[in-house]
Design an enzyme around this catalytic site. Structure first.
Site, PDB file in Angstrom:
ATOM      1  N   ARG A 136       1.035  -1.103   0.112  1.00 17.70           N
ATOM      2  CA  ARG A 136      -0.005   0.098   0.155  1.00 17.70           C
ATOM      3  C   ARG A 136       0.806   1.286  -0.022  1.00 17.70           C
ATOM      4  O   ARG A 136       0.572   2.224  -0.719  1.00 17.70           O
ATOM      5  CB  ARG A 136      -0.905   0.021   1.163  1.00 17.70           C
ATOM      6  CG  ARG A 136      -1.619   1.289   1.369  1.00 17.70           C
ATOM      7  CD  ARG A 136      -2.953   1.239   2.079  1.00 17.70           C
ATOM      8  NE  ARG A 136      -3.013   0.649   3.361  1.00 17.70           N
ATOM      9  CZ  ARG A 136      -2.324   0.744   4.437  1.00 17.70           C
ATOM     10  NH1 ARG A 136      -1.558   1.689   4.438  1.00 17.70           N
ATOM     11  NH2 ARG A 136      -2.338  -0.315   5.692  1.00 17.70           N
ATOM     12  N   TYR A 159     -16.597  15.293 -16.297  1.00 18.56           N
ATOM     13  CA  TYR A 159     -16.948  13.948 -16.406  1.00 18.56           C
ATOM     14  C   TYR A 159     -18.012  13.724 -15.081  1.00 18.56           C
ATOM     15  O   TYR A 159     -17.729  14.442 -14.034  1.00 18.56           O
ATOM     16  CB  TYR A 159     -15.784  12.723 -16.020  1.00 18.56           C
ATOM     17  CG  TYR A 159     -15.990  11.556 -15.757  1.00 18.56           C
ATOM     18  CD1 TYR A 159     -16.700  11.017 -16.302  1.00 18.56           C
ATOM     19  CD2 TYR A 159     -15.674  10.970 -14.450  1.00 18.56           C
ATOM     20  CE1 TYR A 159     -17.413   9.703 -16.298  1.00 18.56           C
ATOM     21  CE2 TYR A 159     -16.189   9.787 -14.388  1.00 18.56           C
ATOM     22  CZ  TYR A 159     -16.885   8.924 -14.909  1.00 18.56           C
ATOM     23  OH  TYR A 159     -17.340   7.726 -14.652  1.00 18.56           O
ATOM     24  N   ASP A 176      -7.578  18.040 -15.410  1.00 19.02           N
ATOM     25  CA  ASP A 176      -7.615  16.520 -15.944  1.00 19.02           C
ATOM     26  C   ASP A 176      -7.386  16.554 -17.458  1.00 19.02           C
ATOM     27  O   ASP A 176      -8.126  16.955 -18.224  1.00 19.02           O
ATOM     28  CB  ASP A 176      -9.081  16.407 -15.560  1.00 19.02           C
ATOM     29  CG  ASP A 176      -9.535  14.865 -16.127  1.00 19.02           C
ATOM     30  OD1 ASP A 176      -8.835  14.168 -16.757  1.00 19.02           O
ATOM     31  OD2 ASP A 176     -10.404  14.410 -15.375  1.00 19.02           O
ATOM     32  N   LYS A 222      -7.836   5.204 -19.603  1.00 21.57           N
ATOM     33  CA  LYS A 222      -8.188   5.589 -20.832  1.00 21.57           C
ATOM     34  C   LYS A 222      -6.848   5.500 -21.898  1.00 21.57           C
ATOM     35  O   LYS A 222      -6.525   4.416 -21.805  1.00 21.57           O
ATOM     36  CB  LYS A 222      -8.845   7.025 -20.849  1.00 21.57           C
ATOM     37  CG  LYS A 222      -9.975   7.128 -19.743  1.00 21.57           C
ATOM     38  CD  LYS A 222     -10.934   6.275 -19.997  1.00 21.57           C
ATOM     39  CE  LYS A 222     -12.286   6.461 -19.230  1.00 21.57           C
ATOM     40  NZ  LYS A 222     -12.360   6.453 -17.905  1.00 21.57           N
TER      41      LYS A 222
HETATM   42  O1  P1T Z   1     -13.197   5.809 -14.496  1.00 23.78           O
HETATM   43  P1  P1T Z   1     -12.152   6.433 -13.643  1.00 23.78           P
HETATM   44  O2  P1T Z   1     -10.831   5.612 -13.856  1.00 23.78           O
HETATM   45  O3  P1T Z   1     -12.210   6.285 -12.598  1.00 23.78           O
HETATM   46  O4  P1T Z   1     -11.847   8.111 -14.180  1.00 23.78           O
HETATM   47  C1  P1T Z   1     -12.774   8.770 -14.096  1.00 23.78           C
HETATM   48  C2  P1T Z   1     -12.625   9.830 -15.015  1.00 23.78           C
HETATM   49  C3  P1T Z   1     -12.095  10.925 -14.718  1.00 23.78           C
HETATM   50  N1  P1T Z   1     -11.870  12.024 -15.710  1.00 23.78           N
HETATM   51  C4  P1T Z   1     -12.226  11.993 -17.143  1.00 23.78           C
HETATM   52  C5  P1T Z   1     -12.170  12.955 -17.900  1.00 23.78           C
HETATM   53  C6  P1T Z   1     -13.121  10.718 -17.298  1.00 23.78           C
HETATM   54  O5  P1T Z   1     -13.518  10.539 -18.635  1.00 23.78           O
HETATM   55  C7  P1T Z   1     -13.106   9.672 -16.418  1.00 23.78           C
HETATM   56  C8  P1T Z   1     -13.797   8.459 -16.579  1.00 23.78           C
HETATM   57  N2  P1T Z   1     -14.708   8.654 -17.696  1.00 23.78           N
HETATM   58  C9  P1T Z   1     -15.534   7.667 -18.353  1.00 23.78           C
HETATM   59  C10 P1T Z   1     -15.660   6.143 -17.727  1.00 23.78           C
HETATM   60  C11 P1T Z   1     -16.226   7.916 -19.594  1.00 23.78           C
HETATM   61  O6  P1T Z   1     -16.838   6.874 -20.101  1.00 23.78           O
HETATM   62  O7  P1T Z   1     -16.269   9.369 -19.835  1.00 23.78           O
END
Ligand code: P1T
Length: 381
Positions: A46, A98, A170, A195
């Site tokens: 951790r 998001y 972001d 992503k």
């Molecule tokens: O899904 P996660 O890894 O927890 O990330 C969140 C997140 C944060 N910022 C942006 C710009 C994002 O697109 C996302 C996650 N987005 C999706 C799952 C989506 O389909 O838009």
């Protein structure tokens, strides 16, 4: 080092014991200590893990920064930053973020006294006016998810820094291949590594990157204290994904241009949003601020929800799924899927209508993608 080379080499050294060129998966929870109070820099996974440490260095190097921290998801990364605030502190965010970021701040962290507001950052006077004495962070997502509005990062940074407020970006949609927030003055970069950085739709992960040592120490403390860390195997997969980031992003963008230009010409489509189109309201800013426009395309179907259902149901190459940034093309209906947690009234104000479709354009052959879109649009009657 050129970015293409950095994707393959930056932050990654051969493993010191064996010389393994690929960072091994250190699938261990703990580390044997040679004597009481003495260890080799690793006590418990951790807190620290060699596979994660290499990935954190690689991600920081790609963003051109000093420190990186990885988390179990993008949301866990964002939440670690929010956890550094105290009750009464305020976060000023762009309005079209998001849906999960909105949900975290409004439905979870508000209960703990963290204040937040969401305003249109394309109006810089409004950004300035929305700053409160309690504002600690400004949060930018650019281009925004899902309407692909482009925000002037440098201008917002100037507004924040004038008042001693730090600015986070972001950078999930653009990746450091196209957009370099630290060169525009940002204090922190967040990614959903789920992503483009991983790129193969087989991992969820997030990261925070910064040049500020004080902030890094605070966030590292939170990473260990709250414990939202990714597994060593997932770190290995993202390290592998990073190696092809540059070639993938280039191809995502080429295909996105083909898809956007194809959609413009279709009568079923009311409005296409892609920052690389001259018709995009912030085209000049997008061109100035980043070296490319990414692989996300949004558009509105004139026939609303009924048309969206028919279109999504007819797709064969594009998969109807949340997420983005993988090699395969995906279709999202934000109002029902990714942005359902944003109240309808706000969604409509932002342009997240029932006819809005968001495409994550993959790296398949562009001809197959436009042919698939053509037959799905033809099916709307
Ligand atoms: O899904 P996660 O890894 O927890 O990330 C969140 C997140 C944060 N910022 C942006 C710009 C994002 O697109 C996302 C996650 N987005 C999706 C799952 C989506 O389909 O838009």
């Amino acid at each position: 080092m050129n970015f293409n080379t950095a994707c393959i080499h930056a932050g990654v050294e051969p493993e010191p014991v064996t010389g393994a060129i690929m960072t091994p998966i250190f699938q261990t929870s703990t580390y044997v200590q040679p004597e009481l109070g003495v260890h080799k820099g690793y006590e418990y996974t951790r807190t620290n893990n060699p596979t994660r440490a290499v990935l954190q260095n690689a991600l920081a190097a790609l963003e051109g920064a000093r420190f990186g921290l990885c988390f179990a998801t993008g949301m866990a990364a964002t939440d670690a930053l929010v956890s550094s605030l105290k009750a009464g502190d305020h976060m000023l965010c762009c309005d079209d973020v998001y849906g999960g970021t909105y949900r975290l701040l409004k439905n979870v962290r508000a209960q703990h006294g963290i204040q937040s507001c969401f305003v249109d950052f394309s109006d810089l006077a409004l950004v300035e006016k929305s700053i409160r004495p309690e504002t600690r962070w400004i949060w930018i997502e650019s281009p925004t998810n899902p309407t692909l509005k482009v925000i002037d990062i440098r201008a917002v940074v100037e507004i924040g820094h004038k008042r001693g407020i730090r600015v986070a970006v972001d950078n999930t949609f653009m990746t450091p291949y196209f957009q370099r927030p630290f060169e525009l003055g940002a204090d922190l970069v967040m990614h959903s590594c789920t992503k483009y950085l991983n790129g193969h739709s087989d991992v969820v992960m997030g990261c925070l990157i910064t040049n500020h040592e004080d902030l890094y120490e605070q966030l590292k403390f939170i990473q260990n204290a709250a414990g939202g860390v990714p597994s060593p195997f997932d770190c290995f997969l993202v390290l592998r994904g990073l190696k092809t980031l540059a070639v993938r992003m280039q191809r995502h963008q080429e295909n996105a241009f083909d898809v956007a230009n194809f959609l413009i010409a279709r009568k079923e489509v009311r409005r296409v949003s892609y920052p690389g189109l001259r018709s995009h309201p912030q085209y000049e800013l997008a061109k100035r601020q980043a070296s490319g426009f990414g692989g996300m395309v949004s558009f509105e179907l004139a026939g609303g929800l009924e048309a969206a259902r028919a279109f999504a149901g007819a797709l064969k190459v594009f998969a109807l799924a949340e997420s983005l940034g993988g090699v395969e093309s995906l279709c999202d209906h934000p109002a029902i899927m990714t942005h359902a947690s944003v109240p309808r009234e706000l969604r409509e104000k932002l342009g997240i209508t029932d006819g809005l479709i968001r495409l994550s354009v993959g790296i398949e052959s562009a001809d197959d993608l436009t042919a698939d879109l053509a037959q799905a649009l033809d099916s709307i009657r």
